[in-house]
Design a protein around this motif. Structure first.
Motif, short mmCIF file in Angstrom:
data_model
loop_
_atom_site.label_atom_id
_atom_site.label_comp_id
_atom_site.label_asym_id
_atom_site.label_seq_id
_atom_site.Cartn_x
_atom_site.Cartn_y
_atom_site.Cartn_z
N GLY A 190 -10.16 5.35 -3.96
CA GLY A 190 -9.23 4.23 -4.07
C GLY A 190 -8.62 3.80 -2.75
O GLY A 190 -9.12 4.12 -1.70
N LEU A 191 -7.54 3.09 -2.81
CA LEU A 191 -6.80 2.77 -4.02
C LEU A 191 -7.43 1.55 -4.72
O LEU A 191 -8.58 1.63 -5.09
N ALA A 200 -14.67 -9.17 -7.94
CA ALA A 200 -15.09 -8.50 -6.70
C ALA A 200 -14.13 -8.85 -5.58
O ALA A 200 -13.79 -10.01 -5.37
N GLY A 201 -13.67 -7.83 -4.87
CA GLY A 201 -12.70 -8.02 -3.80
C GLY A 201 -11.25 -7.91 -4.26
O GLY A 201 -10.33 -8.05 -3.45
N PHE A 202 -11.04 -7.62 -5.54
CA PHE A 202 -9.69 -7.54 -6.10
C PHE A 202 -8.90 -6.40 -5.48
O PHE A 202 -9.39 -5.26 -5.37
N ILE A 203 -7.67 -6.66 -5.06
CA ILE A 203 -6.74 -5.64 -4.55
C ILE A 203 -5.37 -5.95 -5.14
O ILE A 203 -4.94 -7.10 -5.19
N ASN A 204 -4.66 -4.91 -5.58
CA ASN A 204 -3.34 -5.06 -6.17
C ASN A 204 -2.35 -4.23 -5.37
O ASN A 204 -2.17 -3.03 -5.62
N LYS A 205 -1.70 -4.85 -4.39
CA LYS A 205 -0.77 -4.12 -3.51
C LYS A 205 0.41 -3.54 -4.29
O LYS A 205 0.87 -2.44 -3.98
N ASP A 206 0.89 -4.27 -5.28
CA ASP A 206 2.05 -3.79 -6.04
C ASP A 206 1.71 -2.50 -6.77
O ASP A 206 2.51 -1.54 -6.78
N TYR A 207 0.54 -2.45 -7.41
CA TYR A 207 0.15 -1.23 -8.12
C TYR A 207 -0.08 -0.08 -7.13
O TYR A 207 0.32 1.07 -7.39
N ASP A 208 -0.72 -0.37 -6.02
CA ASP A 208 -0.96 0.67 -5.03
C ASP A 208 0.35 1.29 -4.55
O ASP A 208 0.48 2.52 -4.44
N ARG A 209 1.33 0.45 -4.26
CA ARG A 209 2.61 0.96 -3.77
C ARG A 209 3.36 1.71 -4.88
O ARG A 209 4.06 2.69 -4.62
N PHE A 210 3.17 1.27 -6.11
CA PHE A 210 3.72 2.01 -7.25
C PHE A 210 3.14 3.43 -7.27
O PHE A 210 3.87 4.42 -7.46
N ARG A 256 7.09 17.73 -1.21
CA ARG A 256 7.81 16.85 -0.28
C ARG A 256 6.80 15.98 0.43
O ARG A 256 5.76 16.46 0.90
N GLU A 257 7.06 14.68 0.51
CA GLU A 257 6.17 13.78 1.23
C GLU A 257 6.34 13.96 2.73
O GLU A 257 7.45 13.87 3.25
N VAL A 258 5.22 14.19 3.41
CA VAL A 258 5.23 14.35 4.87
C VAL A 258 4.85 13.06 5.56
O VAL A 258 5.46 12.65 6.55
N SER A 259 3.82 12.39 5.05
CA SER A 259 3.39 11.14 5.66
C SER A 259 2.62 10.30 4.65
O SER A 259 2.10 10.82 3.66
N ARG A 260 2.57 8.99 4.92
CA ARG A 260 1.73 8.10 4.13
C ARG A 260 1.27 6.95 5.03
O ARG A 260 1.93 6.63 6.02
N ASN A 261 0.16 6.35 4.65
CA ASN A 261 -0.38 5.21 5.38
C ASN A 261 -1.07 4.30 4.36
O ASN A 261 -1.77 4.78 3.47
N TYR A 262 -0.87 3.01 4.51
CA TYR A 262 -1.50 2.04 3.60
C TYR A 262 -2.01 0.89 4.44
O TYR A 262 -1.27 0.30 5.24
N THR A 269 -11.43 -2.66 0.21
CA THR A 269 -10.69 -1.60 -0.48
C THR A 269 -9.30 -1.46 0.12
O THR A 269 -9.14 -1.55 1.33
N ALA A 270 -8.32 -1.24 -0.74
CA ALA A 270 -6.98 -0.91 -0.25
C ALA A 270 -6.98 0.56 0.14
O ALA A 270 -6.97 1.44 -0.72
#
Length: 286
Positions: A190-191, A200-210, A256-262, A269-270
């Protein structure tokens, strides 16, 4: 006693493997994604895991539409990579944590999970790319592996709640393992993305951030959606979030969250990366 040090969650797009092979980590298109792994490299150097348990999905290397297990666990002494047709270099075999695999398998069956046991299992980009991202260098083999493949292709798909339960059962198996290994959990894929059809090419930023916001503190929020709901929200290939959900379950209740990247997009792909650490790791570091 075995110790779960944390979990790494990352996209496994084959194009990432191509970028690694061509040395494009500093290319403007790729750099925002690869930069997300710098804190993971530092964390791994300090955490020093011996074993990686990886929740991923096979892309036809082992299983195809005519034979698709819902959950499959590797129980081999080593795992060979093979040419998938993406033009990626074939990597040398990965050593398996064979005894630990059998312990997990026995615990899952006793917990009433009907799984497929694979004493011979090839591994594709969904496993090799995350390992290459985490430990750069084609010949770097710092961990033995336990691969756990989930069906994210053939309907009926496993429910998100069942995948979370699978991960939690794996956690219980690891907690009862008498060895002294330091174990890192991987969830790959994913995401949101869809590679074919009208979307094709669909990306949902709101769901990914959720997903990124709730994965650590409240994984139950992710299983409120059905598998079909997730396909609608994240695209047909975005259902790979099931791998992340299972891996989160394997970490145990507190992280505990240490890091994230989006980063958008990587090959339509997201792309996302997240590092979660267990409280026991914090106390050992302190």
């Amino acid at each position: 006693m075995a110790h779960i040090v944390g979990g790494i969650f990352t996209s496994h797009v084959p194009a990432i493997g191509g970028a690694i092979a061509r040395g494009l980590q500093e290319d403007p298109y790729w750099k925002p994604f690869f930069d997300g792994f710098h804190p993971i490299h530092r964390w791994l150097a300090a955490a020093r895991p011996d074993v990686a348990v990886l929740f991923y999905n096979d892309h036809g290397l082992n299983f195809f539409l005519d034979t698709m297990p819902t959950f499959a666990v590797g129980a081999a002494a080593e795992y060979h990579n093979a040419d998938e047709g993406w033009g990626l270099p074939v990597m040398k075999p990965f050593p398996g944590a064979e005894a630990l695999s059998w312990h997990i398998i026995e615990h899952l069956v006793a917990s009433e999970f009907d799984i497929t046991t694979c004493q011979k299992m090839a591994v594709d980009h969904a496993l090799t790319v995350p390992l290459a991202l985490s430990w750069p260098g084609a010949d770097n083999r710092p961990v033995r592996i336990v691969p756990i493949a989930l069906n994210t292709v053939q309907h009926p798909l496993p429910s998100p709640s069942r995948c979370l339960a699978l991960g939690r059962a794996v956690h219980d198996a690891l907690a009862s393992w008498p060895g002294a290994e330091r174990i890192v959990i991987f969830g790959t894929g994913g995401l949101s993305h869809q590679l074919d059809g009208e979307r094709a090419g669909f990306i949902n930023k709101d769901y990914d951030r959720f997903c990124l916001d709730h994965l650590g503190p409240e994984p139950e929020a992710l299983v409120a959606h059905s598998a079909v709901d997730i396909v609608e929200l994240a695209g047909s290939q975005g259902i790979e979030i099931l791998n992340w959900i299972a891996a989160r379950g394997a970490l145990g209740p507190d992280v505990r969250e240490v890091s994230r990247n989006y980063h958008i997009p990587i090959s339509n792909t997201a792309a996302a990366t997240m590092l979660l650490e267990t409280p026991a790791t914090l106390s050992k570091a302190a």
